[in-house]
Scaffold this motif. Structure first.
Motif, mmCIF file in Angstrom:
data_model
loop_
_atom_site.group_PDB
_atom_site.id
_atom_site.type_symbol
_atom_site.label_atom_id
_atom_site.label_comp_id
_atom_site.label_asym_id
_atom_site.label_seq_id
_atom_site.Cartn_x
_atom_site.Cartn_y
_atom_site.Cartn_z
ATOM 1 N N SER A 1 0.791 -1.068 0.064
ATOM 2 C CA SER A 1 0.008 -0.182 0.050
ATOM 3 C C SER A 1 0.983 1.292 -0.002
ATOM 4 N N LYS B 1 2.209 -4.538 5.617
ATOM 5 C CA LYS B 1 1.190 -5.368 5.695
ATOM 6 C C LYS B 1 1.252 -6.367 6.719
ATOM 7 N N HIS C 1 -4.364 -2.747 12.896
ATOM 8 C CA HIS C 1 -5.030 -3.405 11.640
ATOM 9 C C HIS C 1 -3.773 -4.142 11.172
ATOM 10 N N ILE D 1 -3.025 -5.389 5.325
ATOM 11 C CA ILE D 1 -3.625 -4.074 4.637
ATOM 12 C C ILE D 1 -2.852 -4.371 3.066
ATOM 13 N N THR D 2 -3.648 -4.337 2.075
ATOM 14 C CA THR D 2 -3.476 -4.659 0.794
ATOM 15 C C THR D 2 -3.574 -3.543 -0.253
ATOM 16 N N ALA E 1 -3.932 1.241 -0.594
ATOM 17 C CA ALA E 1 -4.387 2.377 0.050
ATOM 18 C C ALA E 1 -4.784 3.734 -1.071
ATOM 19 N N LEU F 1 -7.983 2.799 3.405
ATOM 20 C CA LEU F 1 -6.995 1.676 3.459
ATOM 21 C C LEU F 1 -7.880 0.399 3.379
ATOM 22 N N LYS F 2 -7.253 -0.540 2.668
ATOM 23 C CA LYS F 2 -8.096 -1.788 2.318
ATOM 24 C C LYS F 2 -7.292 -2.988 2.936
ATOM 25 N N SER F 3 -8.147 -3.889 3.598
ATOM 26 C CA SER F 3 -7.545 -5.220 3.730
ATOM 27 C C SER F 3 -8.412 -6.432 2.967
#
Length: 294
Positions: free
Chosen positions: A164, A179, A209, A212-213, A215, A226-228
Protein backbone atom coordinates in the motif's frame (compact mmCIF):
# COMPACT_ATOMS: atom_id res chain seq x y z
CA UNK A 1 -50.65 6.60 13.02
CA UNK A 2 -49.03 8.43 10.11
CA UNK A 3 -47.19 10.76 12.49
CA UNK A 4 -45.99 7.77 14.48
CA UNK A 5 -44.65 6.08 11.34
CA UNK A 6 -42.87 9.28 10.34
CA UNK A 7 -41.34 9.56 13.81
CA UNK A 8 -40.16 5.94 13.72
CA UNK A 9 -38.69 6.45 10.25
CA UNK A 10 -36.88 9.59 11.40
CA UNK A 11 -35.39 7.78 14.43
CA UNK A 12 -34.25 4.86 12.25
CA UNK A 13 -32.64 7.25 9.75
CA UNK A 14 -30.82 9.03 12.56
CA UNK A 15 -29.52 5.76 13.98
CA UNK A 16 -28.34 4.59 10.56
CA UNK A 17 -26.70 7.91 9.85
CA UNK A 18 -24.99 7.94 13.23
CA UNK A 19 -23.62 4.44 12.78
CA UNK A 20 -22.40 5.23 9.27
CA UNK A 21 -21.00 8.69 9.85
CA UNK A 22 -18.34 7.91 12.42
CA UNK A 23 -15.48 10.34 13.02
CA UNK A 24 -15.94 13.97 12.04
CA UNK A 25 -19.27 13.19 10.34
CA UNK A 26 -17.62 11.30 7.51
CA UNK A 27 -19.73 11.05 4.36
CA UNK A 28 -21.85 7.95 3.90
CA UNK A 29 -21.08 5.67 0.96
CA UNK A 30 -23.51 3.26 -0.64
CA UNK A 31 -23.13 -0.47 -1.34
CA UNK A 32 -20.86 -1.72 -4.07
CA UNK A 33 -22.11 -1.93 -7.64
CA UNK A 34 -20.35 -3.97 -10.32
CA UNK A 35 -19.59 -1.76 -13.33
CA UNK A 36 -17.99 -4.39 -15.53
CA UNK A 37 -15.67 -7.37 -15.61
CA UNK A 38 -12.07 -7.56 -16.71
CA UNK A 39 -12.07 -9.29 -20.09
CA UNK A 40 -8.39 -8.65 -20.80
CA UNK A 41 -6.82 -11.94 -19.73
CA UNK A 42 -3.40 -10.33 -19.24
CA UNK A 43 -4.86 -8.36 -16.30
CA UNK A 44 -5.00 -11.41 -14.07
CA UNK A 45 -3.49 -10.25 -10.79
CA UNK A 46 -4.61 -6.63 -10.42
CA UNK A 47 -2.79 -5.35 -7.36
CA UNK A 48 -3.12 -1.57 -7.63
CA UNK A 49 -5.65 0.93 -8.95
CA UNK A 50 -5.59 4.70 -9.41
CA UNK A 51 -7.97 7.09 -11.16
CA UNK A 52 -6.45 8.55 -14.32
CA UNK A 53 -6.30 12.33 -14.67
CA UNK A 54 -5.36 12.76 -18.32
CA UNK A 55 -8.06 10.32 -19.34
CA UNK A 56 -11.05 11.09 -17.07
CA UNK A 57 -13.27 8.18 -16.01
CA UNK A 58 -10.42 5.75 -16.64
CA UNK A 59 -8.05 3.90 -14.32
CA UNK A 60 -4.49 2.68 -14.29
CA UNK A 61 -3.83 -0.77 -12.90
CA UNK A 62 -1.01 -3.34 -12.90
CA UNK A 63 -0.38 -6.94 -12.00
CA UNK A 64 1.26 -8.42 -8.92
CA UNK A 65 4.66 -10.14 -8.89
CA UNK A 66 5.74 -12.18 -11.87
CA UNK A 67 4.48 -9.87 -14.59
CA UNK A 68 6.38 -7.62 -16.98
CA UNK A 69 6.99 -3.96 -16.12
CA UNK A 70 3.76 -2.56 -17.52
CA UNK A 71 0.59 -0.70 -16.59
CA UNK A 72 -2.87 -1.01 -18.11
CA UNK A 73 -5.61 1.56 -18.74
CA UNK A 74 -9.25 0.52 -18.28
CA UNK A 75 -12.47 2.50 -18.38
CA UNK A 76 -15.39 2.63 -15.89
CA UNK A 77 -16.87 -0.52 -17.40
CA UNK A 78 -13.51 -2.32 -16.89
CA UNK A 79 -12.93 -2.38 -20.66
CA UNK A 80 -9.26 -2.51 -21.62
CA UNK A 81 -7.86 0.53 -23.46
CA UNK A 82 -4.07 0.59 -23.33
CA UNK A 83 -0.82 -1.00 -22.18
CA UNK A 84 2.35 0.93 -21.43
CA UNK A 85 5.65 -0.88 -20.83
CA UNK A 86 8.35 0.73 -18.68
CA UNK A 87 11.53 0.64 -20.71
CA UNK A 88 14.60 -0.73 -18.91
CA UNK A 89 12.63 -1.52 -15.72
CA UNK A 90 12.32 -4.94 -14.08
CA UNK A 91 9.16 -5.61 -12.10
CA UNK A 92 10.06 -7.61 -9.02
CA UNK A 93 6.90 -7.33 -6.91
CA UNK A 94 4.68 -4.42 -7.92
CA UNK A 95 2.00 -3.93 -5.29
CA UNK A 96 0.38 -0.50 -5.52
CA UNK A 97 0.09 2.57 -7.72
CA UNK A 98 -0.47 6.23 -6.94
CA UNK A 99 -0.72 9.65 -8.56
CA UNK A 100 1.39 12.73 -7.93
CA UNK A 101 1.00 16.30 -9.21
CA UNK A 102 3.96 18.62 -9.62
CA UNK A 103 4.20 21.90 -11.55
CA UNK A 104 0.83 21.30 -13.14
CA UNK A 105 1.77 17.86 -14.43
CA UNK A 106 0.54 14.49 -13.23
CA UNK A 107 2.85 11.58 -12.56
CA UNK A 108 2.18 7.91 -11.97
CA UNK A 109 3.97 6.34 -9.00
CA UNK A 110 4.41 2.55 -9.14
CA UNK A 111 5.52 0.82 -5.96
CA UNK A 112 7.83 -2.18 -6.28
CA UNK A 113 7.41 -2.73 -2.54
CA UNK A 114 6.26 -6.33 -2.14
CA UNK A 115 8.43 -8.54 0.06
CA UNK A 116 6.61 -11.66 1.24
CA UNK A 117 9.62 -12.95 3.18
CA UNK A 118 10.62 -9.57 4.59
CA UNK A 119 14.20 -9.81 3.30
CA UNK A 120 14.59 -7.15 0.60
CA UNK A 121 17.20 -4.61 1.72
CA UNK A 122 15.73 -2.03 -0.66
CA UNK A 123 12.44 -1.28 -2.40
CA UNK A 124 11.80 0.96 -5.39
CA UNK A 125 9.36 3.55 -6.67
CA UNK A 126 9.09 4.26 -10.40
CA UNK A 127 7.77 7.72 -11.29
CA UNK A 128 6.84 8.91 -14.78
CA UNK A 129 4.50 11.42 -16.37
CA UNK A 130 1.02 10.04 -16.88
CA UNK A 131 0.42 8.96 -20.49
CA UNK A 132 -2.60 10.42 -22.27
CA UNK A 133 -4.07 8.20 -24.96
CA UNK A 134 -6.76 8.15 -27.59
CA UNK A 135 -9.25 5.83 -25.92
CA UNK A 136 -11.13 5.34 -29.17
CA UNK A 137 -8.45 2.86 -30.22
CA UNK A 138 -6.33 0.30 -28.38
CA UNK A 139 -2.82 1.47 -27.58
CA UNK A 140 0.37 -0.46 -26.80
CA UNK A 141 3.44 1.69 -26.21
CA UNK A 142 6.64 2.01 -24.20
CA UNK A 143 7.70 4.75 -21.79
CA UNK A 144 11.38 5.36 -22.44
CA UNK A 145 13.77 4.65 -19.58
CA UNK A 146 15.12 8.21 -19.59
CA UNK A 147 11.60 9.44 -18.81
CA UNK A 148 11.30 7.25 -15.71
CA UNK A 149 12.70 8.30 -12.35
CA UNK A 150 13.47 5.37 -10.06
CA UNK A 151 13.84 5.99 -6.34
CA UNK A 152 15.52 3.45 -4.06
CA UNK A 153 14.37 3.36 -0.45
CA UNK A 154 14.90 1.28 2.67
CA UNK A 155 13.04 1.07 5.97
CA UNK A 156 14.74 2.54 8.99
CA UNK A 157 13.79 -0.52 11.08
CA UNK A 158 14.57 -3.29 8.61
CA UNK A 159 12.80 -4.93 5.65
CA UNK A 160 9.02 -4.96 5.56
CA UNK A 161 6.42 -6.48 3.29
CA UNK A 162 4.07 -3.79 1.98
CA UNK A 163 1.28 -3.53 -0.59
CA UNK A 164 0.00 0.00 0.00
CA UNK A 165 1.19 3.50 -0.85
CA UNK A 166 -0.05 6.99 -1.63
CA UNK A 167 1.43 10.44 -2.28
CA UNK A 168 0.01 13.26 -0.18
CA UNK A 169 -0.69 16.39 -2.22
CA UNK A 170 -0.54 18.53 0.92
CA UNK A 171 2.83 17.66 2.47
CA UNK A 172 4.38 16.29 -0.76
CA UNK A 173 5.52 13.06 0.87
CA UNK A 174 5.14 9.40 -0.04
CA UNK A 175 3.49 7.07 2.49
CA UNK A 176 3.87 3.29 2.60
CA UNK A 177 1.79 1.06 4.88
CA UNK A 178 3.32 -2.26 5.88
CA UNK A 179 1.22 -5.41 5.65
CA UNK A 180 1.88 -8.33 7.94
CA UNK A 181 2.38 -7.00 11.47
CA UNK A 182 -0.46 -7.26 13.98
CA UNK A 183 -0.22 -3.47 14.07
CA UNK A 184 0.98 -2.33 10.67
CA UNK A 185 3.47 0.52 10.37
CA UNK A 186 3.05 3.86 8.63
CA UNK A 187 6.27 4.85 6.84
CA UNK A 188 7.09 8.08 5.06
CA UNK A 189 9.78 9.78 3.00
CA UNK A 190 10.32 12.89 0.94
CA UNK A 191 10.13 12.32 -2.80
CA UNK A 192 12.44 14.84 -4.49
CA UNK A 193 12.09 15.75 -8.13
CA UNK A 194 15.41 14.07 -8.93
CA UNK A 195 16.47 10.67 -7.52
CA UNK A 196 19.21 10.79 -4.90
CA UNK A 197 21.09 8.15 -2.94
CA UNK A 198 19.08 5.59 -1.05
CA UNK A 199 16.32 7.31 0.89
CA UNK A 200 14.99 6.25 4.28
CA UNK A 201 11.38 5.28 4.94
CA UNK A 202 10.91 6.46 8.52
CA UNK A 203 8.22 5.03 10.75
CA UNK A 204 5.77 7.79 11.65
CA UNK A 205 2.99 5.76 13.23
CA UNK A 206 1.17 2.46 13.42
CA UNK A 207 -2.37 1.18 13.01
CA UNK A 208 -4.33 -1.47 14.95
CA UNK A 209 -4.97 -3.40 11.72
CA UNK A 210 -3.23 -6.12 9.77
CA UNK A 211 -2.96 -7.45 6.23
CA UNK A 212 -3.45 -4.08 4.56
CA UNK A 213 -3.43 -4.65 0.79
CA UNK A 214 -4.02 -1.20 -0.71
CA UNK A 215 -4.29 2.49 0.13
CA UNK A 216 -5.73 5.60 -1.49
CA UNK A 217 -5.94 9.33 -0.79
CA UNK A 218 -8.32 11.82 -2.35
CA UNK A 219 -6.74 14.24 -4.85
CA UNK A 220 -7.07 17.13 -2.38
CA UNK A 221 -5.52 15.05 0.43
CA UNK A 222 -8.54 15.30 2.75
CA UNK A 223 -9.70 11.66 2.75
CA UNK A 224 -7.78 8.41 3.21
CA UNK A 225 -8.74 4.82 2.47
CA UNK A 226 -6.98 1.64 3.54
CA UNK A 227 -8.10 -1.81 2.45
CA UNK A 228 -7.59 -5.28 3.84
CA UNK A 229 -8.83 -8.44 2.18
CA UNK A 230 -12.15 -8.17 4.00
CA UNK A 231 -12.64 -4.53 5.03
CA UNK A 232 -12.25 -0.91 3.94
CA UNK A 233 -11.20 1.76 6.47
CA UNK A 234 -11.81 5.49 6.12
CA UNK A 235 -10.42 8.66 7.71
CA UNK A 236 -11.49 12.27 7.15
CA UNK A 237 -8.52 14.56 7.59
CA UNK A 238 -8.89 17.79 9.55
CA UNK A 239 -7.54 21.11 8.21
CA UNK A 240 -3.74 21.30 8.50
CA UNK A 241 -3.65 17.85 10.12
CA UNK A 242 -0.72 15.57 9.32
CA UNK A 243 -1.22 12.12 7.86
CA UNK A 244 0.09 10.37 11.04
CA UNK A 245 -2.25 12.47 13.20
CA UNK A 246 -5.23 11.70 10.99
CA UNK A 247 -4.53 7.97 11.00
CA UNK A 248 -4.07 7.97 14.77
CA UNK A 249 -7.76 8.73 15.22
CA UNK A 250 -10.41 5.98 15.17
CA UNK A 251 -11.38 4.81 11.72
CA UNK A 252 -14.79 3.98 10.34
CA UNK A 253 -15.51 0.93 8.22
CA UNK A 254 -17.03 1.57 4.83
CA UNK A 255 -19.22 -0.72 2.74
CA UNK A 256 -17.26 -3.45 1.02
CA UNK A 257 -18.27 -6.58 -0.83
CA UNK A 258 -15.38 -9.02 -0.28
CA UNK A 259 -13.74 -10.07 -3.53
CA UNK A 260 -11.54 -13.07 -4.26
CA UNK A 261 -8.06 -11.73 -3.49
CA UNK A 262 -9.27 -8.13 -3.55
CA UNK A 263 -6.12 -5.98 -3.43
CA UNK A 264 -6.86 -2.64 -5.12
CA UNK A 265 -8.75 0.52 -4.17
CA UNK A 266 -8.96 4.07 -5.52
CA UNK A 267 -10.98 7.20 -4.97
CA UNK A 268 -12.87 8.55 -7.96
CA UNK A 269 -10.96 11.57 -9.23
CA UNK A 270 -14.12 13.67 -9.01
CA UNK A 271 -14.80 12.56 -5.43
CA UNK A 272 -18.06 10.77 -6.21
CA UNK A 273 -17.03 7.55 -4.48
CA UNK A 274 -14.40 4.82 -4.49
CA UNK A 275 -13.59 1.80 -6.64
CA UNK A 276 -12.20 -1.66 -5.92
CA UNK A 277 -10.69 -4.33 -8.15
CA UNK A 278 -9.46 -7.85 -7.43
CA UNK A 279 -7.19 -10.48 -8.87
CA UNK A 280 -8.56 -13.28 -11.04
CA UNK A 281 -8.37 -15.72 -8.12
CA UNK A 282 -10.03 -19.11 -7.75
CA UNK A 283 -10.96 -19.10 -11.42
CA UNK A 284 -13.31 -16.16 -10.92
CA UNK A 285 -13.47 -13.19 -13.28
CA UNK A 286 -12.60 -9.93 -11.51
CA UNK A 287 -15.08 -7.04 -11.56
CA UNK A 288 -14.60 -3.30 -11.11
CA UNK A 289 -16.86 -2.20 -8.24
CA UNK A 290 -18.04 1.33 -7.45
CA UNK A 291 -19.19 2.60 -4.04
CA UNK A 292 -21.00 5.88 -4.54
CA UNK A 293 -20.89 8.77 -2.10
CA UNK A 294 -24.43 9.47 -0.92
Amino acid sequence: MRLRRQLIAWVVCCLVAESAMGQDHATVFGPGRALGKIEKTEINEASGLIAAVGNPHHFWTHNDSGDKARIFLIDRSAAYKATFYLGGITARDWEDIGMMERNGRHYVVVGDIGDNRGKRPYVQLHVFEEPVVDVEKLTVDTILKERIRTFTLKYEDGPRDAESLFFDSQDKRIYVISKRELEVGIYSSDLPETPVDTMILRKVGKLPHTFITSAAISPDGTEILLKSLMEVFYWKRRPKESIPAALSRPTIKLPYKPEPQGEAISFAHDGRGYYTLSEAALGMTPFLYFYQRL
